[in-house]
Enzyme design. Structure first.
Site, PDB file in Angstrom:
ATOM      1  N   HIS A 163      -5.750   1.735  11.423  1.00 60.22           N
ATOM      2  CA  HIS A 163      -4.416   2.279  11.670  1.00 60.22           C
ATOM      3  C   HIS A 163      -3.021   1.523  11.228  1.00 60.22           C
ATOM      4  O   HIS A 163      -2.646   2.145  10.226  1.00 60.22           O
ATOM      5  CB  HIS A 163      -4.010   2.324  13.183  1.00 60.22           C
ATOM      6  CG  HIS A 163      -2.822   3.128  13.784  1.00 60.22           C
ATOM      7  ND1 HIS A 163      -2.446   4.308  14.164  1.00 60.22           N
ATOM      8  CD2 HIS A 163      -1.379   2.509  13.793  1.00 60.22           C
ATOM      9  CE1 HIS A 163      -1.264   4.595  14.465  1.00 60.22           C
ATOM     10  NE2 HIS A 163      -0.745   3.478  14.093  1.00 60.22           N
ATOM     11  N   GLU A 164      -3.230   0.294  11.075  1.00 53.08           N
ATOM     12  CA  GLU A 164      -2.183  -0.592  10.759  1.00 53.08           C
ATOM     13  C   GLU A 164      -2.420  -0.550   9.137  1.00 53.08           C
ATOM     14  O   GLU A 164      -1.102  -0.504   8.387  1.00 53.08           O
ATOM     15  CB  GLU A 164      -2.157  -1.787  11.235  1.00 53.08           C
ATOM     16  CG  GLU A 164      -1.767  -2.080  12.675  1.00 53.08           C
ATOM     17  CD  GLU A 164      -0.529  -1.316  13.248  1.00 53.08           C
ATOM     18  OE1 GLU A 164       0.298  -1.043  12.266  1.00 53.08           O
ATOM     19  OE2 GLU A 164      -0.619  -0.826  14.239  1.00 53.08           O
TER      20      GLU A 164
ATOM     21  N   HIS B  46      -0.299   2.297   7.760  1.00 51.01           N
ATOM     22  CA  HIS B  46       0.863   2.034   7.676  1.00 51.01           C
ATOM     23  C   HIS B  46       1.265   1.029   6.664  1.00 51.01           C
ATOM     24  O   HIS B  46       2.466   1.327   5.694  1.00 51.01           O
ATOM     25  CB  HIS B  46       1.479   1.364   8.986  1.00 51.01           C
ATOM     26  CG  HIS B  46       1.754   2.129  10.209  1.00 51.01           C
ATOM     27  ND1 HIS B  46       2.557   3.224  10.093  1.00 51.01           N
ATOM     28  CD2 HIS B  46       1.317   2.461  11.386  1.00 51.01           C
ATOM     29  CE1 HIS B  46       2.844   3.807  11.413  1.00 51.01           C
ATOM     30  NE2 HIS B  46       1.825   3.156  12.148  1.00 51.01           N
TER      31      HIS B  46
ATOM     32  N   GLU C 146       3.892   7.537  11.037  1.00 56.48           N
ATOM     33  CA  GLU C 146       2.543   7.544  11.711  1.00 56.48           C
ATOM     34  C   GLU C 146       1.561   8.628  11.104  1.00 56.48           C
ATOM     35  O   GLU C 146       0.536   8.318  11.379  1.00 56.48           O
ATOM     36  CB  GLU C 146       3.116   8.164  12.943  1.00 56.48           C
ATOM     37  CG  GLU C 146       2.131   8.014  14.236  1.00 56.48           C
ATOM     38  CD  GLU C 146       1.801   6.758  14.563  1.00 56.48           C
ATOM     39  OE1 GLU C 146       2.641   5.704  14.230  1.00 56.48           O
ATOM     40  OE2 GLU C 146       0.892   6.437  15.387  1.00 56.48           O
TER      41      GLU C 146
HETATM   42 MG    MG Z   1       1.751   3.582  14.454  1.00 59.56          MG
END
Ligand code: MG
Length: 497
Positions: free
Chosen positions: A266-267, A270, A296
């Site tokens: 997830h990171e 980003h 996001e």
């Molecule tokens: Mg996030």
């Protein structure tokens, strides 16, 4: 050259100090969450408060405000230059609208509220947090009035986090999503093909083993370790300190390894966004993402659309087998279902792809009523439980697993939650277009050759930074604004086909 207009050049020169200050604030913020000794917090929060005030003073200097005002009506600007003016104008407008007294009061209230929220959550005593929540609601309502809005005060709260987003739009979005998600969920649960729990959730791992896995996967995804770092923090996050210094964190809980694995992926999503912003935008006000929702969408794209796909799990399998001794007892199929369990649960951050947005719907409804002044903090705690039962068929037994679970309200962040759903919807929209426009999307995942996928995202989203507001970026890149139908199509294809 990207920036040619002499007045824009002058403006960029005058605001570069703001960028530099932001750069310093980011390093401090990163340090606070990773390596700062616990007791350092007193000095650090004082210093950060001073720097925030300095930032406001630097932004509101007359020479800067005047230049921006002149440039707002200037027609002879290219898109990047317009972006710079738009971003600065927006920041100035909000900062000017809010009386310093209100800003200080909000900062003070949330600073005080944080430890009470934490204690309330730990002890399941809502009454400890309640007076602060009432105060925060009241201050947020005032802020909305000062910032201004066309239709509804909640629009001001939303727009603060997601430029251009309106309550009416979020309502339409959920009106479309809610019945469809509930129908999909019912089917998934009754068919039982996707399990609700998995025995791997209880299996323990050695931290050093999972560190190796996370680093190997980040290398495969294309995270450049000479332009970033992986550290440990209580709540995983990404921070873009510069265009060539974008750091991420993860956490190791000692069991249920998918948690650290998917939070790392997830990171990465980003981080990739910030890492692929056009270098020509360096040190300008548009050298960051278009919005929280678009940001996001990038993390969710890599975490869910790529990371939880069959192709990815297959490619991941040998890496897991090499590093975690217990994996040999499980097949690729086992792992796929372990990574994709579906069950109605009370805690948002643990929610799966199918149920996640219902958690956001609940918060959205409550926030609207709070901003309208219809709900006080006491009402919210009970209505939370009722609404949870209505949406997911389960009822929190404690406030800690209900109204007290999220940190957001204690920080004064009302209007933030819908950006998570925007992220989920946009990630599915990108999926729709990427599979149409790239020859072999799933093949490049299977072969762990992500170059074409990273390039696609760079061209469509990343390189622009904040040049365009979120809705315009989507229209330019995909020919249409955000459309929730792709998310439903994605869920149906994955969970019902
Ligand atoms: Mg996030």
């Amino acid at each position: 050259m990207v920036f040619e207009n002499p007045k824009i050049k002058e403006l960029l020169g005058k605001t570069r100090v703001l960028w530099a200050l932001g750069h310093a604030q980011s390093v401090l913020a990163w340090d606070s969450e990773t390596y700062m000794p616990r007791q350092g917090v007193v000095d650090r929060s004082m210093a950060l408060a001073e720097l925030a005030a300095l930032q406001q003073r630097l932004l509101l200097r007359e020479e800067v405000v005047k230049l921006v005002e002149e440039l707002v009506d200037e027609e002879d600007l290219n898109d990047y230059e317009k972006g710079v003016v738009r971003v600065l104008n927006r920041r100035i407008r909000i900062m000017k609208a809010l009386p310093p007294k209100l800003v200080m009061e909000m900062a003070k209230t949330t600073e005080e509220a944080r430890p009470y929220w934490k204690e309330a959550r730990d002890k399941n005593k809502f009454e400890l947090f309640q007076p602060y929540l009432d105060k925060i609601i009241d201050l947020s309502r005032q802020a909305a009035e000062y910032i201004g809005y066309e239709e509804h005060p909640y629009d001001a709260a939303l727009d603060y986090y997601e430029e251009g987003l309106r309550k009416r739009r979020v309502e339409e979005m959920f009106k479309y999503l809610e019945p469809r998600i509930r129908r999909i969920l019912e089917k998934v649960l009754s068919e039982g093909r996707y399990p609700q729990t998995h025995e791997l959730e209880t299996v323990e791992y050695r931290k050093t083993d999972m560190e190796r896995v996370n680093i190997t996967i980040l290398q495969n995804l294309g995270y450049p370790f000479d332009r970033g770092r992986l550290d440990v923090s209580a709540h995983p996050f990404t921070i873009g300190i510069g265009l060539d210094d974008v750091r991420i964190t993860t956490r190791y809980e000692g069991k249920d390894f998918k948690r650290t694995l998917y939070s790392t992926i997830h990171e990465f999503g980003h981080a990739l966004y910030d890492l692929q912003i056009d270098k020509a935008l360096r040190a300008t006000p548009i050298a960051n993402g278009a919005s929280l929702g678009i940001h996001e969408s990038q993390s969710r794209f890599w975490e869910n659309i790529v990371g939880r796909s069959r192709a990815f799990v297959e490619a991941l399998y040998p890496i897991l087998k090499d590093n975690l001794d217990f994996i040999s007892g499980y097949s690729v199929e086992d792992l796929y279902y372990y990574f994709n369990t579906v069950k109605p649960s009370l805690i948002r951050v643990e929610a799966d792809e199918v149920t996640y947005n219902l958690h956001i719907l609940l918060r959205f409804k409550l926030e609207v009523k709070m901003i309208e002044g219809e709900y006080k903090a006491t009402d919210v705690a009970e209505i939370w439980n009722e609404e949870m039962e209505r949406l997911l068929g389960i009822r929190p037994k404690t406030y800690s697993e209900g109204v007290l679970q999220d940190i957001h309200w204690s920080m004064g962040s009302i209007g933030y939650f819908p950006t998570y759903t925007i992220g989920n919807l946009v990630s599915a929209q990108i999926y729709h277009y990427i599979t149409k426009e790239l020859e072999d999307f799933h093949g490049s995942i299977s072969s762990m050759n992500f170059d074409v996928i990273r390039e696609y995202l760079r061209e469509k989203i990343h390189k622009w930074g904040a040049t365009y507001p979120p809705a315009e970026l989507l229209r330019r890149s995909f020919g249409e604004p955000m459309n929730p139908k792709y998310f439903i199509e994605y869920l149906e294809a994955k969970y019902l086909a």
